[in-house]
Design a protein around this motif. Sequence first.
Motif, PDB file in Angstrom:
ATOM      1  N   GLY A   1       0.788  -1.223   0.000  1.00 53.41           N
ATOM      2  CA  GLY A   1       0.000   0.000   0.000  1.00 53.41           C
ATOM      3  C   GLY A   1       0.816   1.267   0.000  1.00 53.41           C
ATOM      4  N   THR A   2       2.081   1.173   0.404  1.00 54.42           N
ATOM      5  CA  THR A   2       2.863   2.404   0.566  1.00 54.42           C
ATOM      6  C   THR A   2       4.008   2.542  -0.422  1.00 54.42           C
ATOM      7  OG1 THR A   2       4.327   1.334   2.186  1.00 54.42           O
ATOM      8  CG2 THR A   2       2.344   2.431   3.040  1.00 54.42           C
ATOM      9  N   THR A   3       4.257   1.511  -1.233  1.00 53.36           N
ATOM     10  CA  THR A   3       5.411   1.535  -2.137  1.00 53.36           C
ATOM     11  C   THR A   3       4.968   1.941  -3.540  1.00 53.36           C
ATOM     12  OG1 THR A   3       6.331  -0.310  -0.857  1.00 53.36           O
ATOM     13  CG2 THR A   3       7.413   0.232  -2.945  1.00 53.36           C
ATOM     14  N   PRO A   4       5.375   3.137  -4.015  1.00 46.83           N
ATOM     15  CA  PRO A   4       4.968   3.601  -5.352  1.00 46.83           C
ATOM     16  C   PRO A   4       5.714   2.829  -6.446  1.00 46.83           C
ATOM     17  CG  PRO A   4       6.502   5.143  -4.387  1.00 46.83           C
ATOM     18  CD  PRO A   4       6.220   4.131  -3.328  1.00 46.83           C
ATOM     19  N   PRO A   5       5.241   2.918  -7.688  1.00 44.82           N
ATOM     20  CA  PRO A   5       5.866   2.184  -8.788  1.00 44.82           C
ATOM     21  C   PRO A   5       7.361   2.449  -8.912  1.00 44.82           C
ATOM     22  CG  PRO A   5       3.772   3.099  -9.498  1.00 44.82           C
ATOM     23  CD  PRO A   5       4.017   3.628  -8.130  1.00 44.82           C
ATOM     24  N   SER A   6       7.785   3.684  -8.732  1.00 43.45           N
ATOM     25  CA  SER A   6       9.197   4.020  -8.926  1.00 43.45           C
ATOM     26  C   SER A   6      10.111   3.358  -7.903  1.00 43.45           C
ATOM     27  CB  SER A   6       9.385   5.543  -8.863  1.00 43.45           C
ATOM     28  OG  SER A   6       8.944   6.039  -7.602  1.00 43.45           O
ATOM     29  N   ALA A   7       9.542   2.914  -6.778  1.00 46.45           N
ATOM     30  CA  ALA A   7      10.352   2.316  -5.717  1.00 46.45           C
ATOM     31  C   ALA A   7      10.221   0.794  -5.665  1.00 46.45           C
ATOM     32  CB  ALA A   7       9.954   2.919  -4.369  1.00 46.45           C
ATOM     33  N   ARG A   8       9.480   0.246  -6.569  1.00 51.34           N
ATOM     34  CA  ARG A   8       9.218  -1.200  -6.517  1.00 51.34           C
ATOM     35  C   ARG A   8      10.286  -2.002  -7.256  1.00 51.34           C
ATOM     36  NH1 ARG A   8       3.182  -3.084  -5.964  1.00 51.34           N
ATOM     37  NH2 ARG A   8       2.395  -1.417  -4.628  1.00 51.34           N
ATOM     38  N   ARG A   9      10.681  -3.108  -6.630  1.00 49.79           N
ATOM     39  CA  ARG A   9      11.489  -4.131  -7.302  1.00 49.79           C
ATOM     40  C   ARG A   9      10.741  -5.451  -7.120  1.00 49.79           C
ATOM     41  NH1 ARG A   9      16.462  -4.224  -4.239  1.00 49.79           N
ATOM     42  NH2 ARG A   9      17.132  -5.828  -5.714  1.00 49.79           N
ATOM     43  N   ASP A  10       9.736  -5.630  -7.970  1.00 49.61           N
ATOM     44  CA  ASP A  10       8.756  -6.711  -7.824  1.00 49.61           C
ATOM     45  C   ASP A  10       9.262  -7.963  -8.556  1.00 49.61           C
ATOM     46  OD1 ASP A  10       6.538  -8.431  -8.048  1.00 49.61           O
ATOM     47  OD2 ASP A  10       5.141  -6.742  -7.930  1.00 49.61           O
ATOM     48  N   ALA A  11       9.673  -8.955  -7.768  1.00 52.75           N
ATOM     49  CA  ALA A  11      10.227 -10.177  -8.361  1.00 52.75           C
ATOM     50  C   ALA A  11       9.181 -10.944  -9.164  1.00 52.75           C
ATOM     51  CB  ALA A  11      10.794 -11.066  -7.257  1.00 52.75           C
ATOM     52  N   LEU A  12       7.918 -10.864  -8.748  1.00 59.48           N
ATOM     53  CA  LEU A  12       6.875 -11.613  -9.447  1.00 59.48           C
ATOM     54  C   LEU A  12       6.578 -11.014 -10.814  1.00 59.48           C
ATOM     55  CD1 LEU A  12       4.872 -13.909  -9.536  1.00 59.48           C
ATOM     56  CD2 LEU A  12       3.263 -12.511  -8.222  1.00 59.48           C
ATOM     57  N   VAL A  13       6.607  -9.691 -10.931  1.00 61.75           N
ATOM     58  CA  VAL A  13       6.398  -9.060 -12.239  1.00 61.75           C
ATOM     59  C   VAL A  13       7.501  -9.499 -13.202  1.00 61.75           C
ATOM     60  CG1 VAL A  13       6.373  -6.872 -13.481  1.00 61.75           C
ATOM     61  CG2 VAL A  13       5.084  -7.108 -11.352  1.00 61.75           C
ATOM     62  N   THR A  14       8.740  -9.505 -12.723  1.00 57.49           N
ATOM     63  CA  THR A  14       9.845  -9.962 -13.576  1.00 57.49           C
ATOM     64  C   THR A  14       9.657 -11.421 -13.963  1.00 57.49           C
ATOM     65  OG1 THR A  14      11.387  -8.398 -12.581  1.00 57.49           O
ATOM     66  CG2 THR A  14      12.343 -10.302 -13.694  1.00 57.49           C
ATOM     67  N   ALA A  15       9.299 -12.260 -12.993  1.00 57.25           N
ATOM     68  CA  ALA A  15       9.070 -13.675 -13.302  1.00 57.25           C
ATOM     69  C   ALA A  15       7.957 -13.833 -14.332  1.00 57.25           C
ATOM     70  CB  ALA A  15       8.721 -14.435 -12.023  1.00 57.25           C
ATOM     71  N   ALA A  16       6.897 -13.025 -14.198  1.00 57.20           N
ATOM     72  CA  ALA A  16       5.789 -13.103 -15.151  1.00 57.20           C
ATOM     73  C   ALA A  16       6.249 -12.760 -16.566  1.00 57.20           C
ATOM     74  CB  ALA A  16       4.663 -12.167 -14.718  1.00 57.20           C
ATOM     75  N   ARG A  17       7.116 -11.757 -16.686  1.00 53.16           N
ATOM     76  CA  ARG A  17       7.639 -11.381 -18.009  1.00 53.16           C
ATOM     77  C   ARG A  17       8.522 -12.490 -18.579  1.00 53.16           C
ATOM     78  NH1 ARG A  17       8.810  -5.247 -15.902  1.00 53.16           N
ATOM     79  NH2 ARG A  17       6.688  -4.458 -16.272  1.00 53.16           N
TER      80      ARG A  17
ATOM     81  N   ALA B   1      16.601  -5.124 -16.756  1.00 49.47           N
ATOM     82  CA  ALA B   1      15.816  -3.915 -17.011  1.00 49.47           C
ATOM     83  C   ALA B   1      14.937  -3.567 -15.807  1.00 49.47           C
ATOM     84  CB  ALA B   1      14.949  -4.109 -18.251  1.00 49.47           C
ATOM     85  N   ALA B   2      14.553  -4.558 -15.033  1.00 51.12           N
ATOM     86  CA  ALA B   2      13.687  -4.322 -13.869  1.00 51.12           C
ATOM     87  C   ALA B   2      14.476  -4.134 -12.575  1.00 51.12           C
ATOM     88  CB  ALA B   2      12.720  -5.495 -13.718  1.00 51.12           C
ATOM     89  N   GLY B   3      15.788  -4.306 -12.643  1.00 49.10           N
ATOM     90  CA  GLY B   3      16.595  -4.197 -11.429  1.00 49.10           C
ATOM     91  C   GLY B   3      16.358  -5.326 -10.444  1.00 49.10           C
ATOM     92  N   THR B   4      16.019  -6.491 -10.977  1.00 52.69           N
ATOM     93  CA  THR B   4      15.752  -7.679 -10.141  1.00 52.69           C
ATOM     94  C   THR B   4      16.625  -8.815 -10.663  1.00 52.69           C
ATOM     95  OG1 THR B   4      13.884  -8.166 -11.605  1.00 52.69           O
ATOM     96  CG2 THR B   4      13.382  -7.051  -9.525  1.00 52.69           C
ATOM     97  N   PRO B   5      17.755  -9.076 -10.044  1.00 52.03           N
ATOM     98  CA  PRO B   5      18.704 -10.067 -10.568  1.00 52.03           C
ATOM     99  C   PRO B   5      18.083 -11.454 -10.742  1.00 52.03           C
ATOM    100  CG  PRO B   5      19.701  -8.788  -8.808  1.00 52.03           C
ATOM    101  CD  PRO B   5      18.251  -8.419  -8.832  1.00 52.03           C
ATOM    102  N   LEU B   6      18.503 -12.126 -11.817  1.00 50.74           N
ATOM    103  CA  LEU B   6      18.043 -13.479 -12.134  1.00 50.74           C
ATOM    104  C   LEU B   6      19.195 -14.456 -11.969  1.00 50.74           C
ATOM    105  CD1 LEU B   6      16.091 -15.610 -13.478  1.00 50.74           C
ATOM    106  CD2 LEU B   6      17.057 -14.859 -15.680  1.00 50.74           C
ATOM    107  N   GLN B   7      18.942 -15.524 -11.233  1.00 52.63           N
ATOM    108  CA  GLN B   7      19.876 -16.647 -11.178  1.00 52.63           C
ATOM    109  C   GLN B   7      19.247 -17.806 -11.935  1.00 52.63           C
ATOM    110  OE1 GLN B   7      21.011 -17.942  -7.253  1.00 52.63           O
ATOM    111  NE2 GLN B   7      22.108 -19.733  -8.008  1.00 52.63           N
ATOM    112  N   LEU B   8      19.923 -18.251 -12.988  1.00 53.89           N
ATOM    113  CA  LEU B   8      19.395 -19.308 -13.847  1.00 53.89           C
ATOM    114  C   LEU B   8      20.382 -20.471 -13.840  1.00 53.89           C
ATOM    115  CD1 LEU B   8      16.882 -19.689 -15.727  1.00 53.89           C
ATOM    116  CD2 LEU B   8      18.374 -19.020 -17.624  1.00 53.89           C
TER     117      LEU B   8
END
Length: 414
Positions: free
Chosen positions: A230-246, A314-321
Amino acid sequence: MSGTNQRIDGKRLWDSLMAMAEIGATPKGGVKRLTLTEVDRQGRDRFRTWCESLGLTVRVDAIGNMFARREGRDPGRLPVLLGSHLDSQPSGGKFDGALGVIAGLEVMRTLNDLGITTEAPVELVNWTDEEGSRFGHSLMGSGAWAGVYPLDKVYGLKDVEGITVEQALTGIGYKGSHPAKPFPADAYFELHIEQGPILEREGRQIGIVTGAQAQVWYDAAVTGQDAHAGTTPPSARRDALVTAARIIDLVDRLMRARGEDGRGTVGQLHVLPNSRNVVPGEVRFSVEFRHPDFAEIERLAGEFPRAAAAVADAAGTPLQLTELFRLPAQPFDPGCVDLVRQAAARLGLPAREIVSGAGHDAVYVARSVPTAMIFTPCKDGLSHNEAESIEPEEAAAGCQVLFEAVLARANRPL
């Protein structure tokens, strides 16, 4: 069916399939026979009893694979193997694996009924843990037997309760004394439901399986940052699930770019902390690609990691593969495949050649033994589901082809 007066007993086959399905039966009509559990022991015990009642000699190897031998006229000839597996998914169907084992039993019963002594011995196999649903390692029994997986490593695998494979084998009394390694064999035949829609769509009763697809599997982990929803605006988010969805969408696009032969799947997804009002800080998921052409798998293994890393960066959420394995396509033996083809033609059964989209014990057995598979249709192509369904006449047709192919191979002139 035409072409032979040496008939398997379709009703006996179906009755035995239904009798095995009583062990681990689920309310929705499927089975839950997880490998090396008490329920699996019950299924194995019933299988052993049926085999021994036919005069077959049953031996068990160190990973629990069961071999039921019917002697041939020539003790110097190598055995012809046939079989599949009796373990299931947690919410599995009655026929995945069990069809191949029980049809093999019906082949043995029919040989006895007809008083046939084959030139070569014939051995019926129940492979341990084809599904991989308990210990996370599919094709475990055939893989250990084929030397793909070191036995000590397999013994140490644990289920979610911390029970090791070796403990589970010992606990149900199926850690056998025979070595879990390849022995000389003349051929291996495996009957299985297709687990896909192609045969049913085309009205074909028999799939002449020419080989299995190439595969590459990965474990993926995206790291973001847990934050208040509720308090984290889009510019401050590092959402791992959004990256996973992409990245999941990328998997789907790479699959579809390869047409109807393409396969790309994310089947497991773990979201942390998994709270509805927290931006997900970590997501772990599986990725797999399959294709009949290993060159396409090689291209995917080059393209996907780079493209997925670019999405994550691009999302600032590191991926380990982590690449788990890369398997080339496994062609089956032309001579054994041709025996399946000839049997279907002789019996007047509509058939087509097909590549297996699923992994089967036959894939690992084929590394050391000439191998072929036979597919039968399943309703709507549905499998790994309690609603999995086939018709009695489809089971009988597949079993008759199996009988013909095994008999021809066991009696072939040397």
